[in-house]
Design a protein around this motif. Structure first.
Motif, PDB file in Angstrom:
ATOM      1  N   ALA A 214      20.375 -20.806 -83.402  1.00  0.00           N
ATOM      2  CA  ALA A 214      19.117 -20.856 -84.000  1.00  0.00           C
ATOM      3  C   ALA A 214      19.073 -21.342 -85.328  1.00  0.00           C
ATOM      4  CB  ALA A 214      18.471 -19.520 -84.211  1.00  0.00           C
ATOM      5  N   ARG A 215      20.600 -21.973 -85.737  1.00  0.00           N
ATOM      6  CA  ARG A 215      20.761 -22.150 -87.088  1.00  0.00           C
ATOM      7  C   ARG A 215      20.149 -21.453 -88.414  1.00  0.00           C
ATOM      8  NH1 ARG A 215      20.281 -28.782 -87.967  1.00  0.00           N
ATOM      9  NH2 ARG A 215      20.531 -28.210 -90.074  1.00  0.00           N
ATOM     10  N   THR A 216      20.667 -20.057 -87.984  1.00  0.00           N
ATOM     11  CA  THR A 216      20.048 -18.892 -88.866  1.00  0.00           C
ATOM     12  C   THR A 216      21.031 -19.104 -90.337  1.00  0.00           C
ATOM     13  OG1 THR A 216      19.706 -17.545 -87.010  1.00  0.00           O
ATOM     14  CG2 THR A 216      19.914 -16.402 -88.980  1.00  0.00           C
ATOM     15  N   PRO A 217      20.275 -19.023 -91.376  1.00  0.00           N
ATOM     16  CA  PRO A 217      21.075 -19.384 -92.592  1.00  0.00           C
ATOM     17  C   PRO A 217      21.972 -18.008 -92.905  1.00  0.00           C
ATOM     18  CG  PRO A 217      18.659 -19.609 -92.996  1.00  0.00           C
ATOM     19  CD  PRO A 217      18.838 -19.097 -91.674  1.00  0.00           C
ATOM     20  N   PRO A 218      23.340 -18.375 -93.388  1.00  0.00           N
ATOM     21  CA  PRO A 218      24.217 -17.411 -93.406  1.00  0.00           C
ATOM     22  C   PRO A 218      23.910 -15.996 -94.046  1.00  0.00           C
ATOM     23  CG  PRO A 218      25.349 -19.586 -94.253  1.00  0.00           C
ATOM     24  CD  PRO A 218      23.658 -19.780 -93.971  1.00  0.00           C
ATOM     25  N   GLU A 219      23.215 -16.008 -95.129  1.00  0.00           N
ATOM     26  CA  GLU A 219      22.623 -15.007 -95.734  1.00  0.00           C
ATOM     27  C   GLU A 219      21.887 -13.895 -94.721  1.00  0.00           C
ATOM     28  OE1 GLU A 219      21.905 -17.816 -96.634  1.00  0.00           O
ATOM     29  OE2 GLU A 219      19.607 -17.878 -97.241  1.00  0.00           O
ATOM     30  N   VAL A 220      21.181 -14.715 -94.081  1.00  0.00           N
ATOM     31  CA  VAL A 220      20.184 -14.067 -92.900  1.00  0.00           C
ATOM     32  C   VAL A 220      20.999 -13.443 -92.088  1.00  0.00           C
ATOM     33  CG1 VAL A 220      18.163 -14.144 -91.516  1.00  0.00           C
ATOM     34  CG2 VAL A 220      18.079 -15.502 -93.570  1.00  0.00           C
ATOM     35  N   VAL A 221      22.194 -14.399 -91.598  1.00  0.00           N
ATOM     36  CA  VAL A 221      22.806 -13.537 -90.400  1.00  0.00           C
ATOM     37  C   VAL A 221      23.730 -12.456 -90.729  1.00  0.00           C
ATOM     38  CG1 VAL A 221      25.031 -14.107 -89.132  1.00  0.00           C
ATOM     39  CG2 VAL A 221      23.517 -16.076 -89.734  1.00  0.00           C
TER      40      VAL A 221
END
Ligand code: SAM
Length: 262
Positions: A214-221
């Motif tokens: 889903a290309r979740t941004p790293p800080e959101v991961v």
């Protein structure tokens, strides 16, 4: 009016997400990994006379399997990037005509009773109003034809399911809601369909790969990871997460249902 605005908003998020991630999503082979293709094919047992519509067909994984077996296969999806992949993936699979149309699941551009099989896989949780979509699927299905839905399901316990949905939406803002198995069944019966087949299973997932699709941004991961792990002890979202070194594994439950239009 509010419902229309909400639907457009949800559709815009889906188009953006799947426009950006169509190739990754196709490469992940998710529909096949959930057993949805083989299990739906077994439940539907399509024959050479069938005319099939796959709603929110994405990259065409189900159509690729169906097209060679039926008289006519059609797919509809919101996202042009997905339809492009479907054209490439599903066309060589069958020499039969394949119709791919850009459109909304909530307003299918087909006449009443045009198909003998109508499906939607891994998409119910992206619809603003899944009841309206299943009613549309029933409308374009002929009498005696079948509607097949396949999706993730959440726990029957509403609090647990709400927490699962919160985690899912953080990872992917185009996620609307996973339903319980009973919730999926209710969609079919409320559309006047009679359930005649089901399959269910669980798939072990890895957080990093799940977020990469889903290309979740790293800080959101990092937030998704913390939120998921915080559901233990007690498995408060029904996702059964476990940390193994850097990896976090968890479990997705899925259900396929096939129902007949009387
Ligand atoms: C997770 S993908 C599933 C694709 C495919 N059915 C599969 O199983 O691989 C969700 C798809 O639903 C499409 N979609 C989401 N909302 C939609 C809507 N309201 N109408 C049509 N397509 C929609 C997206 O563009 C995307 O291709």
């Amino acid at each position: 009016v509010r419902e229309d605005a909400e639907r457009r908003d949800v559709q815009r998020r889906s188009r953006e997400r799947f426009g950006l991630t169509a190739e990754r999503y196709a490469a992940s082979g998710m529909t096949a990994r959930f057993g949805q293709v083989t299990s739906l094919l077994a439940l539907l047992a399509p024959s050479a006379g069938d005319a099939v519509l796959d709603v929110a067909c994405g990259p065409g994984s189900l159509l690729a399997a169906l097209a060679p077996r039926v008289r006519l296969a059609a797919g509809v999806d919101l996202t042009p990037e997905m339809l492009r992949l479907a054209r490439a993936q599903a066309l060589p699979a069958g020499s039969r005509p394949l119709r791919l149309v850009r459109g909304e699941a909530e307003a299918l551009p087909f006449r009443d009773g045009a198909f003998s099989i109508v499906t939607t896989t891994s998409a119910i949780h992206h619809y603003a109003n899944p009841g309206a979509v299943v009613a549309e699927m029933a409308r374009v299905c002929r009498r005696g034809g079948r509607v097949g839905i396949a999706d993730l399901v959440g726990p029957a316990d509403e609090e647990k399911r709400a927490l699962q949905n919160e985690i899912e939406r953080l990872r992917d803002p185009s996620h609307v809601e996973v339903l319980s198995e009973a919730g999926l069944e209710a969609l079919l019966s409320q559309a006047g369909l009679e359930i005649e087949g089901r399959a269910a299973g669980a798939l072990s997932r890895e957080l990093g790969e799940w977020c990469a699709i889903a290309r979740t941004p790293p800080e959101v991961v990092r937030r998704v990871r913390a939120m998921l792990l915080a559901t233990q002890p007690g498995d408060r979202a029904g996702l059964a997460p476990e940390a193994a070194g850097e990896e976090v594994r968890f479990r997705h439950q899925w259900v396929n249902l096939v129902a007949r239009k009387p």
